[in-house]
Design an enzyme around this catalytic site. Structure first.
Site: not given
Ligand code: E4P
Length: 220
Positions: A84-85
């Protein structure tokens, strides 16, 4: 249509996985901050608890080169990990490099249609529009999910799936389904409310009460 659990609580994850209702988990640093013990071990245990589901694990570094390195490390935790970014311009190049390398990304903190389009162009597996945080400031959050559905279908970005995120209540869950989200990620408290219905309880009681009137001891 998939349901992810929006938590890092292993007990809840194991329970809901056993019901067959959940298809994955979205963790984030806030969720992990509420848990205790060895957090690295916990993340692995979450991946094992839903072995056939996607488990989002968020980066915590901030400088793009560090984010790149950390994302690659996170991707090795388990085969079902999704990195997740945050959908921040500083990380666009990193996200593109990672997707080119075959690492699956969940672009988080997505608030506009155009941010969603950018993430589709970078080849992410998931975009997470935050419904509840828009509603918190009196903007209709679900509209962003509807618009993203239109954009992905109209411009053939089917590789990218929409996760309706920041779900605050059962109404958001309902709206996420109707808006065409591929996934709705739900806090445990909302899932608990969604699985119960007073009319189901009342109906069950009535059937059982009527059945008892027959006085049958064993059936069939
Ligand atoms: C999504 O993946 C996030 O974990 C989450 O939905 C954040 O929601 P919040 O606005 O309740 O923090």
């Amino acid at each position: 249509m998939k349901i992810f659990l929006d938590t890092a609580n292993l007990k809840s994850i194991k329970y809901w996985a056993s019901t067959g209702l959940i298809d994955g988990v979205t963790t984030n640093p806030t969720h992990l901050s509420k848990e205790s013990g060895d957090i690295k071990k916990l993340v692995k245990e979450i991946c094992n608890a839903v072995p056939n589901g996607d488990i989002s694990v968020e980066i915590t570094e901030t400088k793009p080169d560090k984010v790149y390195g950390q994302a690659r490390e996170i991707a090795t935790i388990a085969k079902n990990v999704i990195v997740k970014i945050p959908c921040h311009k500083d990380y666009y190049e990193v996200i593109k490099t990672l997707t080119d390398e075959g690492i699956s990304i969940n672009a988080t903190l997505v608030f506009t249609l155009i941010q969603g389009l950018f993430m589709c162009k970078l080849g992410v597996k998931y975009i997470s529009p935050f419904v509840g945080r828009w509603d918190d400031i009196d903007v209709n959050g679900i509209e962003i999910v509807e618009k993203m559905r239109y954009m992905i279908d109209e411009y053939d970005f089917e590789k990218t799936k929409i996760i309706a995120a920041s779900i605050r209540n059962v109404k958001h869950f309902h709206e996420g389904i109707m808006a065409g989200a591929d996934v709705v990620t739900i806090p445990t408290s909302v899932l608990e409310k969604a699985v119960s219905h007073p009319l189901t309880d009342i109906g069950m009681k009535k059937f059982l009460d009527d059945w008892k009137k027959l006085g049958i001891k064993q059936f069939p």
